[in-house]
Design an enzyme around this catalytic site. Structure first.
Site, mmCIF file in Angstrom:
data_model
loop_
_atom_site.group_PDB
_atom_site.id
_atom_site.type_symbol
_atom_site.label_atom_id
_atom_site.label_comp_id
_atom_site.label_asym_id
_atom_site.label_seq_id
_atom_site.Cartn_x
_atom_site.Cartn_y
_atom_site.Cartn_z
ATOM 1 N N ARG A 117 0.877 -1.183 0.000
ATOM 2 C CA ARG A 117 0.000 0.000 0.000
ATOM 3 C C ARG A 117 0.902 1.216 0.000
ATOM 4 O O ARG A 117 1.707 1.403 0.936
ATOM 5 C CB ARG A 117 -0.928 -0.001 1.215
ATOM 6 C CG ARG A 117 -1.665 1.318 1.388
ATOM 7 C CD ARG A 117 -2.781 1.258 2.393
ATOM 8 N NE ARG A 117 -3.920 0.537 1.843
ATOM 9 C CZ ARG A 117 -5.166 0.613 2.317
ATOM 10 N NH1 ARG A 117 -5.424 1.387 3.354
ATOM 11 N NH2 ARG A 117 -6.148 -0.063 1.766
ATOM 12 N N HIS A 144 -7.324 0.522 -6.614
ATOM 13 C CA HIS A 144 -7.513 -0.273 -5.398
ATOM 14 C C HIS A 144 -8.120 -1.619 -5.821
ATOM 15 O O HIS A 144 -9.271 -1.939 -5.502
ATOM 16 C CB HIS A 144 -8.417 0.468 -4.415
ATOM 17 C CG HIS A 144 -8.372 -0.078 -3.014
ATOM 18 N ND1 HIS A 144 -7.542 -1.115 -2.628
ATOM 19 C CD2 HIS A 144 -9.085 0.267 -1.899
ATOM 20 C CE1 HIS A 144 -7.733 -1.374 -1.348
ATOM 21 N NE2 HIS A 144 -8.661 -0.558 -0.885
ATOM 22 N N GLN A 147 -9.866 -4.307 -3.444
ATOM 23 C CA GLN A 147 -11.189 -3.912 -2.965
ATOM 24 C C GLN A 147 -12.253 -4.307 -3.995
ATOM 25 O O GLN A 147 -13.342 -4.747 -3.644
ATOM 26 C CB GLN A 147 -11.235 -2.397 -2.716
ATOM 27 C CG GLN A 147 -12.583 -1.907 -2.230
ATOM 28 C CD GLN A 147 -12.941 -2.422 -0.840
ATOM 29 O OE1 GLN A 147 -12.150 -2.278 0.076
ATOM 30 N NE2 GLN A 147 -14.132 -2.994 -0.692
ATOM 31 N N ASP A 239 -17.347 6.782 -2.238
ATOM 32 C CA ASP A 239 -16.128 6.713 -1.422
ATOM 33 C C ASP A 239 -15.938 8.088 -0.779
ATOM 34 O O ASP A 239 -16.626 9.059 -1.130
ATOM 35 C CB ASP A 239 -14.938 6.349 -2.323
ATOM 36 C CG ASP A 239 -13.653 6.063 -1.564
ATOM 37 O OD1 ASP A 239 -13.695 5.910 -0.319
ATOM 38 O OD2 ASP A 239 -12.583 6.002 -2.209
ATOM 39 N N CYS A 279 -16.315 1.153 0.107
ATOM 40 C CA CYS A 279 -15.121 0.385 0.495
ATOM 41 C C CYS A 279 -14.773 0.567 1.962
ATOM 42 O O CYS A 279 -14.085 -0.278 2.544
ATOM 43 C CB CYS A 279 -13.946 0.767 -0.397
ATOM 44 S SG CYS A 279 -13.396 2.472 -0.205
ATOM 45 N N ARG A 307 -13.383 -9.069 1.482
ATOM 46 C CA ARG A 307 -11.951 -8.829 1.250
ATOM 47 C C ARG A 307 -11.164 -10.098 1.593
ATOM 48 O O ARG A 307 -10.250 -10.499 0.882
ATOM 49 C CB ARG A 307 -11.432 -7.669 2.121
ATOM 50 C CG ARG A 307 -12.008 -6.290 1.817
ATOM 51 C CD ARG A 307 -11.535 -5.757 0.486
ATOM 52 N NE ARG A 307 -10.090 -5.657 0.390
ATOM 53 C CZ ARG A 307 -9.345 -4.610 0.814
ATOM 54 N NH1 ARG A 307 -9.942 -3.572 1.350
ATOM 55 N NH2 ARG A 307 -8.030 -4.596 0.657
HETATM 56 N N1 NVA Z 1 -10.039 6.502 -1.796
HETATM 57 C C1 NVA Z 1 -9.684 6.098 -0.453
HETATM 58 C C2 NVA Z 1 -9.877 4.634 -0.269
HETATM 59 C C3 NVA Z 1 -9.585 4.133 1.132
HETATM 60 C C4 NVA Z 1 -9.736 2.650 1.253
HETATM 61 C C5 NVA Z 1 -8.249 6.487 -0.170
HETATM 62 O O1 NVA Z 1 -7.387 6.333 -1.052
HETATM 63 O O2 NVA Z 1 -7.957 6.974 0.922
HETATM 64 N N1 CP Z 2 -11.253 -0.408 2.130
HETATM 65 C C1 CP Z 2 -9.995 -0.412 2.620
HETATM 66 O O1 CP Z 2 -9.016 -0.625 1.894
HETATM 67 O O2 CP Z 2 -9.920 -0.211 3.948
HETATM 68 P P1 CP Z 2 -8.592 0.070 4.783
HETATM 69 O O3 CP Z 2 -8.054 1.396 4.358
HETATM 70 O O4 CP Z 2 -9.028 0.035 6.205
HETATM 71 O O5 CP Z 2 -7.584 -1.028 4.476
#
Ligand code: NVA
Ligand code: CP
Length: 322
Positions: A117, A144, A147, A239, A279, A307
């Site tokens: 990540r 992502h 997800q 989101d 998500c 997930r």
């Molecule tokens: N769009 C959000 C998704 C979090 C799971 C982010 O990148 O923070």
């Molecule tokens: N949806 C998702 O990726 O959640 P987290 O940021 O908690 O991993």
């Protein structure tokens, strides 16, 4: 994404398979993976549950916060018989300047796969280029994809099919929107993205999807388009307005997105059996009203649980020995 032939750590005998975007799977692989995810869900806790990762270790390198991705990968690797190792940059030498290339070489000597990540897709592809073990995108600025595996499983479980479904994305043209766009073009469903002007999804990702033969991807701008887009939808999803790393833009974003809340009135325009997905984490009263996310059409908790199952199916696919 396959590693370029010039990758220094690649052995010609064993080409490595990464999962950086949904497009790293074929349509058939994606459908099989979703079916396998539901099978693994049924087998959970039973003696027949497979352990294909016995003797294997998977790194989970998190340069941003995570609840679901971290826990679902840790539990999933464990339940498949492997050892999950969560790594934070502050704990390892990567955080003190060891290069991403050298880190990739090191991970490849100890681990069988790495979930990453990170802030940019470029950083993710650099790790993949120098890794001789599969790299899985655990979220970057552009995508992502893990997800989406869970989201697609949730749609399949609730509606019984994926082909032909009508999905509406309300909000930012962000990493999640991009992965939905790739899913629509791979599986052939109808996706409408409604976002504010200036917050449209990446043009190259939209164009690639629109050029593919399957599905329809439409991008509309302005909150005035939301109500019509939601009519007869099978899935409405959204989101956060401020993604990780965009905290400095929160004032401006909260103002621009103010009419982009998924409300009960908007959900009512969808089909009677339509579902709401998110998500998570969610901000009630911003991108979604509390009575929607906590209401009867919301499937967000199943979506989060999926997930675990869908990522197990992914790990099985990437790591099963020929
Ligand atoms: N769009 C959000 C998704 C979090 C799971 C982010 O990148 O923070
Ligand atoms: N949806 C998702 O990726 O959640 P987290 O940021 O908690 O991993």
């Amino acid at each position: 994404m396959n590693v370029p032939a010039s990758s220094p750590e690649r052995s010609p005998q064993s080409p490595v398979r990464h999962f950086l975007t949904l497009r790293d799977l074929s349509r058939d692989e994606l459908l099989q993976l979703i079916a396998r995810a539901s099978e693994l869900k049924r087998l959970r806790g039973q003696p027949a549950h497979p352990k294909p990762l016995a003797g294997m270790s998977v790194g989970i390198l998190l340069e941003k916060s995570s609840t679901r991705t971290r826990i679902s990968f840790e539990v999933g690797v464990f339940e498949l018989g492997g050892l999950p190792i969560t790594l934070k940059p502050g704990d390892i030498q990567l955080g003190r300047g060891e290069t991403i290339e050298d880190s990739a070489r090191m991970f490849s000597r100890f681990l069988h796969a790495v979930v990453f990540r990170t802030s940019t897709h470029e950083r993710l592809t650099r790790l993949a280029q120098f890794s001789s073990v599969p790299v899985i995108n655990g979220l970057c600025d552009l995508h992502h994809p893990t997800q989406l595996l869970a989201d697609l499983q949730t749609v399949q479980e609730n509606l019984g099919h994926l082909e032909g479904v009508r999905v509406v994305w309300v909000g930012d043209g962000n990493n999640m929107a991009h992965s939905w766009i790739e899913a629509a073009s791979l599986l052939g469903f109808d996706l409408t993205v409604v976002c504010p002007v200036g917050y449209e999804p990446n043009q190259a990702i939209v164009q690639a999807a629109q050029q593919s033969a399957r599905g329809t991807v439409r991008v509309l701008t302005g909150a005035g388009a939301i109500d019509d887009a939601c009519r007869d939808a099978d899935v409405i999803t959204t989101d956060v307005w401020v993604s990780m790393g965009q905290e400095g833009e929160s004032g401006e974003r909260n103002a621009v997105f103010t009419d982009f809340t998924v409300t009960a009135a908007r959900m009512k325009r969808a089909k009677p059996n339509a579902v709401f997905l998110h998500c998570l984490p969610a901000h009630r009263g911003e991108e979604v009203a509390a009575d929607v996310i906590d209401g009867p059409r919301s499937r967000v908790w199943d979506e989060a649980e999926n997930r675990l199952h869908s990522q197990k199916a992914l790990l099985e696919l990437l790591l099963s020995r020929p």
